[in-house]
Write an enzyme that holds these catalytic residues in place. Structure first.
Site, PDB file in Angstrom:
ATOM      1  N   GLU A   1     -26.115 -17.156  18.094  1.00  0.00           N
ATOM      2  CA  GLU A   1     -27.401 -17.175  18.795  1.00  0.00           C
ATOM      3  C   GLU A   1     -28.232 -18.230  18.094  1.00  0.00           C
ATOM      4  OE1 GLU A   1     -31.018 -17.043  19.387  1.00  0.00           O
ATOM      5  OE2 GLU A   1     -31.075 -15.025  18.500  1.00  0.00           O
TER       6      GLU A   1
ATOM      7  N   GLU B   1     -36.494 -28.446  19.032  1.00  0.00           N
ATOM      8  CA  GLU B   1     -37.083 -27.148  18.704  1.00  0.00           C
ATOM      9  C   GLU B   1     -38.003 -27.309  17.513  1.00  0.00           C
ATOM     10  OE1 GLU B   1     -35.564 -22.579  18.341  1.00  0.00           O
ATOM     11  OE2 GLU B   1     -34.478 -24.072  17.163  1.00  0.00           O
TER      12      GLU B   1
ATOM     13  N   CYS C   1     -36.790 -18.028  18.602  1.00  0.00           N
ATOM     14  CA  CYS C   1     -35.799 -18.930  19.190  1.00  0.00           C
ATOM     15  C   CYS C   1     -35.972 -19.059  20.694  1.00  0.00           C
ATOM     16  CB  CYS C   1     -34.387 -18.463  18.845  1.00  0.00           C
ATOM     17  SG  CYS C   1     -34.098 -16.730  19.212  1.00  0.00           S
TER      18      CYS C   1
ATOM     19  N   LYS D   1     -25.761 -11.097   5.081  1.00  0.00           N
ATOM     20  CA  LYS D   1     -26.573 -11.972   4.230  1.00  0.00           C
ATOM     21  C   LYS D   1     -27.904 -12.257   4.917  1.00  0.00           C
ATOM     22  CE  LYS D   1     -27.043 -16.403   3.879  1.00  0.00           C
ATOM     23  NZ  LYS D   1     -28.488 -16.547   3.490  1.00  0.00           N
TER      24      LYS D   1
END
Length: 476
Positions: free
Chosen positions: A256, A387, A290, A182
């Site tokens: 991850e 983040e 990331c 997906k």
């Protein structure tokens, strides 16, 4: 300073359908539900196409197709035969790389130079690399006769749509698994183009299935009882939910997740080289990375000199049309992500940090945010801990290597770090002390399919890439 004339890449190389269905069992099929969503160009807010939001029933038939292909065809093929398909896919990706790069930049907003020169070469390289492993799994150090798991459910993010697809599909197929993938709801187009590549490569039906959708589709896929392996790249919040949902199910899981990497510059570092590494670390792909070096830890004695050089360099970056080959900073991927970046930047100012951006004209349409540097940042500030996933750099200082390590590790994340110094012994000492899955030395954001990637703490667990990436798709 001289100005660059526009150098736009042509859109004529891509053929975007007005509407897409689902790719199941080697065919395009209509969704069993009626829900559809539009994907837009974040640089112009132009509607590119519309796609189906796969229902639970759609996910079920995709998993069923993957299961049938696994049992009847793919797991029965010798590794050398699976390798031929992977090599074929890699070659087709190379042949269609210009088309795929333009499509990626249109759908994602990243500069065409990055799509063309970074993403696409790495996509092909991952398929070539894992094709080489397909008939050598017994020599990977995972046992004499490692076996595939079965059906892999894979959910990928919007920041590197095609590259994250390659990271997941290539090792899964090399190991003998079949896949239901997906893509992110804001960037489905290159995954749908990859479905056509699978057909072009004559991949057996059902080996790769692509179901588009939002969170509900991903949840149905992850929770499907006939899935043996779940691989997810995305936010830490969603990763936690996935970990809870698969706990006790027997499904193998790799996550991850987010990061807040420290990019550490010592007083003996080559200053100009370090500045380029800082720019690459946080402003590459608009900071939608990331492992971005979003925390700059600079030795106190060189802070002023480094910041002067960094601001001078940032003043040369060009923000604008992602299809212009001169562009350095493209568009933010979505309105929602832009709102998050703005919110956290405003929090940084409220908490007392000093904000600076170069003079940077912003286009009237689309989602844009200028490269931004915060100084006077404290460890407790939100911009130093959360983040942001945008082109925002937080600058902190340190005096000693021990203090640098303490500040770098003072984070809930542990995905990556960078060290800039001329002393090899210091690099090795720092790498041993830093709690990060990847530590770059005198560089940043360098990737290679032969090297494992993954993190600690809230950055997830498991490794992708390299020999280590095979283990996640094998019963060992």
């Amino acid at each position: 300073m001289f100005e660059y004339a526009p150098a736009p890449e042509s859109r004529d190389v891509v053929d975007i359908r007005p509407s897409y269905g689902l790719f199941v069992n080697g065919e395009w099929v209509d969704s069993l539900g009626d829900e559809r969503e539009k994907t837009i160009n974040p640089a112009s807010e132009e509607v590119l196409s519309e796609f189906s939001l796969a229902s639970e029933a759609d996910v079920d038939r995709a998993v069923s197709a993957a299961r049938k292909a696994y049992e009847s065809v793919w797991s029965q093929l010798p590794g050398r035969e699976r390798a031929k398909y992977l090599f074929r896919i890699a070659r087709i990706i190379q042949e269609r790389s210009r088309e795929l790069a333009v499509l990626e930049s249109l759908d994602n907003g990243k500069p065409i130079r990055e799509s063309r020169d970074v993403d696409l070469p790495l996509v092909a390289a991952h398929f070539f690399y894992y094709a080489g492993w397909a008939d050598k799994l017994g020599h990977a150090g995972l046992g004499a006769d490692p076996r595939p798991l079965g059906v892999a459910a894979q959910v990928i993010p919007w920041n590197f749509p095609l590259l994250m697809l390659a990271w997941k599909i290539a090792p899964a197929l090399a190991c003998g698994n079949t896949v239901v993938l997906k893509p992110a709801e804001t960037t489905p187009l290159t995954a749908l183009a990859f479905a056509e590549i699978c057909r072009q490569a004559d991949l057996p039906p059902g080996v790769v299935n692509i179901v588009t959708g939002a969170g509900a589709t991903g949840q149905a896929l992850v929770n499907h009882p006939d899935v043996n392996k779940v691989a997810f790249t995305g936010s830490t919040e969603v990763g936690r939910m996935i970990a809870r949902s698969v706990a006790g199910s027997g499904k193998k899981l790799t996550l991850e997740l987010g990061g807040k990497a420290a990019n550490i510059v010592f007083d003996d570092a080559a200053l100009d080289q370090a500045v380029e590494g800082i720019v690459t670390g946080i402003f590459f792909n608009q900071g939608h990375v990331c492992c971005a070096g979003s925390r700059l830890l600079v030795q106190e004695s060189i802070e002023a000199e480094l910041l002067e050089a960094l601001k001078r360099r940032l003043s040369t970056l060009r923000l604008g049309d992602p299809l212009d080959k001169n562009t350095d900073i493209g568009a933010i991927n979505s309105a929602a992500q832009l709102a998050k970046i703005r919110s956290l930047s405003e929090a940084g100012e409220r908490e007392g940090a000093e904000r600076w951006s170069p003079s940077c004209p912003i286009p009237d349409k689309g989602f844009w945010f200028p490269p931004t540097v915060f100084t006077g940042v404290a460890q407790s500030h939100r911009i130093a801990r959360e983040e942001i996933f945008g082109p925002v750099l937080s600058v902190l200082t340190f005096r000693t290597p021990a203090e640098a390590v303490e500040k770098a590790n003072n984070s809930p994340f542990g995905l990556s770090a960078g060290v800039w110094t001329e002393k090899g012994s210091r690099i090795l000492w720092m790498a041993d002390k830093l709690r990060a899955g990847v530590v770059w030395a005198n560089t940043f954001n360098r990737f290679d399919p032969t090297s494992p990637f993954g993190g600690y703490k809230e950055s997830g667990y498991g490794r992708e890439g390299g020999r280590h990436g095979l283990e996640a798709y094998l019963d060992v």
